[in-house]
Design a protein around this motif. Structure first.
Motif, PDB file in Angstrom:
ATOM      1  N   TRP A  44       6.158 -34.165  24.275  1.00 27.74           N
ATOM      2  CA  TRP A  44       5.459 -35.144  23.450  1.00 27.74           C
ATOM      3  C   TRP A  44       5.001 -34.506  22.144  1.00 27.74           C
ATOM      4  O   TRP A  44       5.178 -35.087  21.063  1.00 27.74           O
ATOM      5  N   HIS A  45       4.414 -33.338  22.222  1.00 25.64           N
ATOM      6  CA  HIS A  45       3.930 -32.659  21.006  1.00 25.64           C
ATOM      7  C   HIS A  45       5.086 -32.310  20.078  1.00 25.64           C
ATOM      8  O   HIS A  45       4.957 -32.424  18.847  1.00 25.64           O
ATOM      9  N   GLU A  46       6.205 -31.912  20.626  1.00 25.67           N
ATOM     10  CA  GLU A  46       7.371 -31.604  19.792  1.00 25.67           C
ATOM     11  C   GLU A  46       7.894 -32.861  19.116  1.00 25.67           C
ATOM     12  O   GLU A  46       8.240 -32.842  17.924  1.00 25.67           O
ATOM     13  N   ALA A  47       7.942 -33.973  19.856  1.00 27.84           N
ATOM     14  CA  ALA A  47       8.412 -35.230  19.267  1.00 27.84           C
ATOM     15  C   ALA A  47       7.453 -35.720  18.200  1.00 27.84           C
ATOM     16  O   ALA A  47       7.870 -36.200  17.134  1.00 27.84           O
ATOM     17  N   ALA A  48       6.137 -35.610  18.442  1.00 27.14           N
ATOM     18  CA  ALA A  48       5.141 -36.040  17.458  1.00 27.14           C
ATOM     19  C   ALA A  48       5.229 -35.203  16.191  1.00 27.14           C
ATOM     20  O   ALA A  48       5.092 -35.717  15.074  1.00 27.14           O
ATOM     21  N   ALA A  49       5.467 -33.904  16.349  1.00 33.74           N
ATOM     22  CA  ALA A  49       5.568 -33.023  15.186  1.00 33.74           C
ATOM     23  C   ALA A  49       6.811 -33.318  14.355  1.00 33.74           C
ATOM     24  O   ALA A  49       6.827 -33.090  13.147  1.00 33.74           O
ATOM     25  N   SER A  50       7.865 -33.820  15.007  1.00 36.34           N
ATOM     26  CA  SER A  50       9.106 -34.098  14.282  1.00 36.34           C
ATOM     27  C   SER A  50       9.114 -35.479  13.646  1.00 36.34           C
ATOM     28  O   SER A  50      10.034 -35.810  12.894  1.00 36.34           O
ATOM     29  N   ALA A  51       8.099 -36.306  13.958  1.00 34.77           N
ATOM     30  CA  ALA A  51       8.037 -37.649  13.373  1.00 34.77           C
ATOM     31  C   ALA A  51       7.681 -37.569  11.887  1.00 34.77           C
ATOM     32  O   ALA A  51       7.049 -36.617  11.437  1.00 34.77           O
ATOM     33  N   GLY A  52       8.078 -38.604  11.156  1.00 37.88           N
ATOM     34  CA  GLY A  52       7.859 -38.600   9.720  1.00 37.88           C
ATOM     35  C   GLY A  52       6.485 -39.055   9.290  1.00 37.88           C
ATOM     36  O   GLY A  52       6.273 -39.349   8.114  1.00 37.88           O
ATOM     37  N   ALA A  53       5.515 -39.120  10.218  1.00 37.45           N
ATOM     38  CA  ALA A  53       4.162 -39.572   9.873  1.00 37.45           C
ATOM     39  C   ALA A  53       3.227 -39.233  11.023  1.00 37.45           C
ATOM     40  O   ALA A  53       3.658 -38.808  12.102  1.00 37.45           O
ATOM     41  N   LYS A  54       1.944 -39.445  10.770  1.00 36.76           N
ATOM     42  CA  LYS A  54       0.939 -39.299  11.820  1.00 36.76           C
ATOM     43  C   LYS A  54       1.229 -40.327  12.915  1.00 36.76           C
ATOM     44  O   LYS A  54       1.623 -41.453  12.615  1.00 36.76           O
ATOM     45  N   VAL A  55       1.027 -39.960  14.184  1.00 36.90           N
ATOM     46  CA  VAL A  55       1.396 -40.874  15.271  1.00 36.90           C
ATOM     47  C   VAL A  55       0.226 -41.268  16.166  1.00 36.90           C
ATOM     48  O   VAL A  55       0.398 -42.084  17.068  1.00 36.90           O
ATOM     49  N   THR A  56      -0.967 -40.696  15.957  1.00 33.37           N
ATOM     50  CA  THR A  56      -2.151 -41.126  16.707  1.00 33.37           C
ATOM     51  C   THR A  56      -3.249 -41.484  15.713  1.00 33.37           C
ATOM     52  O   THR A  56      -3.416 -40.821  14.686  1.00 33.37           O
ATOM     53  N   PHE A  57      -4.006 -42.530  16.046  1.00 35.96           N
ATOM     54  CA  PHE A  57      -4.977 -43.078  15.115  1.00 35.96           C
ATOM     55  C   PHE A  57      -6.330 -43.382  15.759  1.00 35.96           C
ATOM     56  O   PHE A  57      -7.329 -43.532  15.084  1.00 35.96           O
ATOM     57  N   GLN A  58      -6.367 -43.486  17.063  1.00 38.42           N
ATOM     58  CA  GLN A  58      -7.612 -43.832  17.747  1.00 38.42           C
ATOM     59  C   GLN A  58      -7.861 -42.824  18.871  1.00 38.42           C
ATOM     60  O   GLN A  58      -8.610 -41.880  18.706  1.00 38.42           O
ATOM     61  N   ASP A  59      -7.236 -43.006  20.022  1.00 38.56           N
ATOM     62  CA  ASP A  59      -7.317 -41.989  21.060  1.00 38.56           C
ATOM     63  C   ASP A  59      -6.403 -40.826  20.639  1.00 38.56           C
ATOM     64  O   ASP A  59      -5.551 -40.989  19.770  1.00 38.56           O
ATOM     65  N   HIS A  60      -6.573 -39.673  21.250  1.00 34.85           N
ATOM     66  CA  HIS A  60      -5.813 -38.532  20.742  1.00 34.85           C
ATOM     67  C   HIS A  60      -5.496 -37.514  21.835  1.00 34.85           C
ATOM     68  O   HIS A  60      -6.193 -37.429  22.848  1.00 34.85           O
ATOM     69  N   PRO A  61      -4.432 -36.728  21.618  1.00 36.59           N
ATOM     70  CA  PRO A  61      -4.061 -35.694  22.584  1.00 36.59           C
ATOM     71  C   PRO A  61      -4.868 -34.422  22.334  1.00 36.59           C
ATOM     72  O   PRO A  61      -5.389 -34.191  21.240  1.00 36.59           O
ATOM     73  N   ILE A  62      -4.953 -33.585  23.353  1.00 40.54           N
ATOM     74  CA  ILE A  62      -5.494 -32.246  23.194  1.00 40.54           C
ATOM     75  C   ILE A  62      -4.364 -31.350  22.686  1.00 40.54           C
ATOM     76  O   ILE A  62      -3.242 -31.396  23.200  1.00 40.54           O
ATOM     77  N   ALA A  63      -4.633 -30.550  21.676  1.00 46.25           N
ATOM     78  CA  ALA A  63      -3.613 -29.650  21.141  1.00 46.25           C
ATOM     79  C   ALA A  63      -3.109 -28.712  22.234  1.00 46.25           C
ATOM     80  O   ALA A  63      -3.869 -28.299  23.119  1.00 46.25           O
ATOM     81  N   LEU A  64      -1.834 -28.361  22.149  1.00 51.82           N
ATOM     82  CA  LEU A  64      -1.249 -27.491  23.166  1.00 51.82           C
ATOM     83  C   LEU A  64      -2.041 -26.197  23.340  1.00 51.82           C
ATOM     84  O   LEU A  64      -2.281 -25.736  24.458  1.00 51.82           O
ATOM     85  N   ALA A  65      -2.475 -25.632  22.219  1.00 49.50           N
ATOM     86  CA  ALA A  65      -3.188 -24.362  22.277  1.00 49.50           C
ATOM     87  C   ALA A  65      -4.536 -24.482  22.972  1.00 49.50           C
ATOM     88  O   ALA A  65      -5.100 -23.473  23.423  1.00 49.50           O
ATOM     89  N   ASN A  66      -5.063 -25.716  23.058  1.00 50.57           N
ATOM     90  CA  ASN A  66      -6.393 -25.925  23.640  1.00 50.57           C
ATOM     91  C   ASN A  66      -6.354 -26.451  25.065  1.00 50.57           C
ATOM     92  O   ASN A  66      -7.405 -26.681  25.667  1.00 50.57           O
ATOM     93  N   LEU A  67      -5.165 -26.665  25.599  1.00 46.25           N
ATOM     94  CA  LEU A  67      -5.063 -27.142  26.975  1.00 46.25           C
ATOM     95  C   LEU A  67      -5.480 -26.034  27.942  1.00 46.25           C
ATOM     96  O   LEU A  67      -5.047 -24.884  27.793  1.00 46.25           O
ATOM     97  N   GLU A  68      -6.315 -26.396  28.879  1.00 46.61           N
ATOM     98  CA  GLU A  68      -6.772 -25.397  29.829  1.00 46.61           C
ATOM     99  C   GLU A  68      -7.136 -26.048  31.154  1.00 46.61           C
ATOM    100  O   GLU A  68      -7.373 -27.259  31.219  1.00 46.61           O
ATOM    101  N   LEU A  69      -7.200 -25.236  32.164  1.00 50.89           N
ATOM    102  CA  LEU A  69      -7.573 -25.701  33.488  1.00 50.89           C
ATOM    103  C   LEU A  69      -9.088 -25.807  33.559  1.00 50.89           C
ATOM    104  O   LEU A  69      -9.800 -24.839  33.304  1.00 50.89           O
ATOM    105  N   SER A  70      -9.580 -27.019  33.883  1.00 48.24           N
ATOM    106  CA  SER A  70     -11.024 -27.210  33.980  1.00 48.24           C
ATOM    107  C   SER A  70     -11.540 -26.696  35.318  1.00 48.24           C
ATOM    108  O   SER A  70     -10.768 -26.320  36.195  1.00 48.24           O
ATOM    109  N   ASP A  71     -12.849 -26.695  35.471  1.00 47.28           N
ATOM    110  CA  ASP A  71     -13.460 -26.164  36.693  1.00 47.28           C
ATOM    111  C   ASP A  71     -13.019 -26.906  37.948  1.00 47.28           C
ATOM    112  O   ASP A  71     -13.019 -26.344  39.046  1.00 47.28           O
ATOM    113  N   ASP A  72     -12.657 -28.192  37.786  1.00 44.21           N
ATOM    114  CA  ASP A  72     -12.234 -28.975  38.954  1.00 44.21           C
ATOM    115  C   ASP A  72     -10.725 -28.931  39.175  1.00 44.21           C
ATOM    116  O   ASP A  72     -10.181 -29.675  39.984  1.00 44.21           O
TER     117      ASP A  72
END
Length: 235
Positions: A44-72
């Motif tokens: 998804w992140h690769e496809a969004a980066a290859s798009a010719g414009a911004k693709v999220t405007f309200q809700d948003h993804p967590i950046a790949l570099a910031n994805l982590e396993l939470s305590d649960d």
């Protein structure tokens, strides 16, 4: 939009290319932790980066570099715009089911959508929200079916931050969102539905708007104290 009606592995990429075009040079989304992250999210992140414009405007993804396993033990990958809802996957489960919880809760509920379909769903929803070529109409329930001729329902479940009867549809050149109107809005006191139609060009929008013009008054059943027109009703 066959890629939406019959989702496949490349549906997100195909839809983004159709809707936004292709960027001259995509942002590098490579992550040293990519092997730890479900391929659906990386794609998804690769496809969004290859798009010719911004693709999220309200809700948003967590950046790949910031994805982590939470305590649960969950990986949160998508967030509601006011941080009221979080969507995550359990990396231990092979089924790649998406779970959701509210900010004030620690309980994860199964959304009923698999990760690939959820990401496609959110991508389409964000496209409707962010596209400039769109309009909204308040349609009486008796006329709803006739107003959606040419549109087919998409295989998505309403998100947890949406009214349960919300539906997304598509035609060959447009997207539509159908939902109950906000409290205080109606069409002549009848049961009504709020239809929002978006397309990649004004000409495509215009042909749908023409048939719905009678349902697009400047002020549509708004509360006396409100200054919001039908065109300003939020998603």
């Amino acid at each position: 939009m066959e890629e939406l009606l019959n989702p496949k592995d490349d549906s997100i990429h195909r839809f983004l290319e159709r809707w936004y075009g292709v960027a001259d040079s995509g942002e590098n989304t490579a992550s040293s932790r990519a092997q730890e992250i479900p391929h659906e999210i990386v794609n998804w992140h690769e496809a969004a980066a290859s798009a010719g414009a911004k693709v999220t405007f309200q809700d948003h993804p967590i950046a790949l570099a910031n994805l982590e396993l939470s305590d649960d033990g969950m990986i949160i990958f998508w967030v509601e715009n006011q941080n009221g809802y979080y969507w995550a996957i359990d990396p231990v489960r092979e089924e790649r089911e998406v779970f959701c919880r509210e900010d004030a809760s620690s309980v994860w509920r199964n959304t009923g959508e698999k990760l690939d379909l959820f990401l496609l769903h959110c991508t389409v929803r964000e496209a409707i929200i962010g596209t400039e070529s769109k309009f909204s109409a308040m349609v009486p329930a008796s006329a709803l079916q006739g107003c959606l001729v040419g549109f087919s329902p998409l295989p998505f479940r309403p998100l947890e931050n949406e009214i349960p009867s919300t539906r997304l549809l598509c035609s060959s050149d447009a997207l539509a969102r159908v939902s109950p109107p906000p409290v205080g809005y109606s069409h002549g006191g009848e049961e009504s539905w709020l239809i929002s139609i978006a397309a990649t060009s004004e000409s495509n929008v215009r042909k749908y708007r023409t048939s719905l013009e009678c349902y697009i008054p400047a002020r549509a059943g708004r509360p006396q104290s409100s200054e919001v027109s039908i065109e300003d009703i939020p998603f």
